[in-house]
Enzyme design. Sequence first.
Site, mmCIF file in Angstrom:
data_model
loop_
_atom_site.group_PDB
_atom_site.id
_atom_site.type_symbol
_atom_site.label_atom_id
_atom_site.label_comp_id
_atom_site.label_asym_id
_atom_site.label_seq_id
_atom_site.Cartn_x
_atom_site.Cartn_y
_atom_site.Cartn_z
ATOM 1 N N GLU A 159 0.877 -1.167 0.000
ATOM 2 C CA GLU A 159 0.000 0.000 0.000
ATOM 3 C C GLU A 159 0.919 1.222 0.000
ATOM 4 O O GLU A 159 1.824 1.303 0.841
ATOM 5 C CB GLU A 159 -0.872 -0.004 1.261
ATOM 6 C CG GLU A 159 -1.900 1.100 1.201
ATOM 7 C CD GLU A 159 -2.765 1.203 2.456
ATOM 8 O OE1 GLU A 159 -2.721 0.300 3.304
ATOM 9 O OE2 GLU A 159 -3.470 2.220 2.562
ATOM 10 N N ARG A 190 5.389 -13.300 9.353
ATOM 11 C CA ARG A 190 6.034 -12.035 9.045
ATOM 12 C C ARG A 190 7.379 -11.953 9.743
ATOM 13 O O ARG A 190 7.649 -12.691 10.688
ATOM 14 C CB ARG A 190 5.146 -10.861 9.426
ATOM 15 C CG ARG A 190 4.883 -10.709 10.907
ATOM 16 C CD ARG A 190 3.756 -9.732 11.195
ATOM 17 N NE ARG A 190 4.044 -8.383 10.764
ATOM 18 C CZ ARG A 190 3.374 -7.733 9.810
ATOM 19 N NH1 ARG A 190 2.368 -8.317 9.186
ATOM 20 N NH2 ARG A 190 3.676 -6.504 9.486
ATOM 21 N N LYS A 221 4.404 0.609 9.471
ATOM 22 C CA LYS A 221 4.565 1.878 8.768
ATOM 23 C C LYS A 221 3.975 3.024 9.576
ATOM 24 O O LYS A 221 4.495 4.129 9.542
ATOM 25 C CB LYS A 221 3.904 1.797 7.394
ATOM 26 C CG LYS A 221 4.763 1.074 6.385
ATOM 27 C CD LYS A 221 4.129 1.074 5.018
ATOM 28 C CE LYS A 221 3.071 0.010 4.911
ATOM 29 N NZ LYS A 221 2.496 -0.119 3.571
#
Length: 556
Positions: free
Chosen positions: A36, A263, A273
């Site tokens: 994104e 992850r 982020k």
Amino acid sequence: MRMSDETKPSHFIREKIDADLAEGRYPGVITRFPPEPNGYLHIGHAKSICLNFGLAQEYQGRCNLRFDDTNPVKEDQEYVDSIQEDVRWLGFDWENEPLFASDYFEQMYGFAVELIEKGLAYVCTLSPEEFKEYRGVPTRPGTPSPHRDRPVEENLDLFQRMRAGEFEDGTYVLRAKIDMSSPNLHMRDPAIYRIRHASHHRTGDAWCLYPIYDFAHCLEDALEQISHSLCTLEFEVHRPLYNWILEQVSVPRPLPEQTEFARLNLTYTVMSKRKLLQLVQEEKVRGWDDPRMPTLSGMRRRGYPPAAIRKFCDKVGITKFNSLTEFELLEFCVREELNRVAQRRMAVLDPLKVVITNYPEGEEEFFEAQNNPENEADGTRQVPFSREIWIDRADFMEEAPKKFFRLAPGREVRLRSACYITCNEVIKNEAGEVVELQCSWDPESRGGGTPDGRRVKGTLHWVSARHALPAEVRLYDRLFLEAQPDQVEGKEFTECLNPDSAQIVNAFVEPALDGFAAGSPLQFERTGYFTTDPDSAPGALVFNRTATLRDSWKKK
Ligand code: ATP
Ligand code: MG
């Protein structure tokens, strides 16, 4: 077919792909990396990039770079640009122009209409609070929305008016009609479209209606004919919804399949982020590419070689279990790579003057020095020598113990690539601090040995004072003091910042460091790995420390 790379350990995703191809489920392997564009990429993304682009290379397939830009409020062109730069820097490329979810908005709208027409979606006007209340808890069935059985015609009309901008944000949503008693809350008639009167960084004001991630992502995958859609474990519970949507609408077959992996989590690092943006906005760091940031742009600026990051991702591996990786492993990979490729140079970070009293004033000579003992092909360079030189303060001790093999009154040492010197006299200022050493050299020791075969134990790095260039050297340490900064009870992660994570020193470096390209790997002999900072300019050199020579953190 897989181009097997024997140096890489196999993992469950490779095995699954092998099985899928053997069964003929897909004609080939197509993966995607779908960031994104709401921030810069970090080391966690590198794991996903190496996996997706790596598999595409191995199986001679394709990996799409696709921007998942379905949320207009947080996204920006700056991020779109930085992400492309970072993926390329890491060593990967994509065949065509990058793809954007926003390019499929019209098609996605069409699939939503298809769902409505099939009686599988409806417009709902419950408030967000009511929505949550009706949805209920996993152990008990939820309550159907009063709008669940709205007639198709009415849904089509309302949905079209939502698109036309007749309604305010948050008033109407489109929901998939699935199963209000499913134990999986994501299947209890999830919202798939919401109203957002906001300008989008690519589509401008064309839309005031935006698809929700769960609806958009699977459609993007299907439209691009992705075979293996790889994502992190938290999406496991979304998988039934991913499959449900694709099965209901007329997207190309065979459908993509989602597979989840753990992850990357790294000690002494935050990796979301949102938190990284907070560090930037609150000026805790100097920007997204601050060399202390776990972003790829920060690591590039710090001098981490992309090959070291790829190696690190291989070593971490692909598993189904969340775990925490030690920062030391990343630094180990960085050092291993830098030891192989870094050019050796001399720099004195804490200068102490040495006068060679038996060397004629005004004269100079040049010694040949090897650029990289690990690679002959890197050649040699000429290092200037003269009567006055700088050495590092830590390389001298007035009252030296026996095991101190560096300079002390009456002791002899080797200057790297040059000659032997002996310390004869220590000059101090009024405060009693050592300000200069008077030494003598043995001209017979030019090049590093003497005719009498005399041996010295210590070798020091040094820089000729007359030829030295001043430089700002930025010494970086961990950004956080806690191994898991966002999991300390009673503390915000920003309260765990290391106040000494950046230290600036004024150094003297050898002239051959002038014009060394930003990012190219360097080793300052005996001191650490460094690289030129992009702020560096002729006459105002700036270097960043990439890593110390050895792991010194644990001893602290
Ligand atoms: P963040 O939580 O940092 O905002 P994100 O998952 O929201 O990350 P995206 O831009 O959506 O960020 O991520 C793009 C891809 O990178 C996704 O497929 C995601 O699964 C993957 N990814 C993100 N963080 C990690 C991580 N720590 N380890 C492995 N893959 C990751
Ligand atoms: Mg995300």
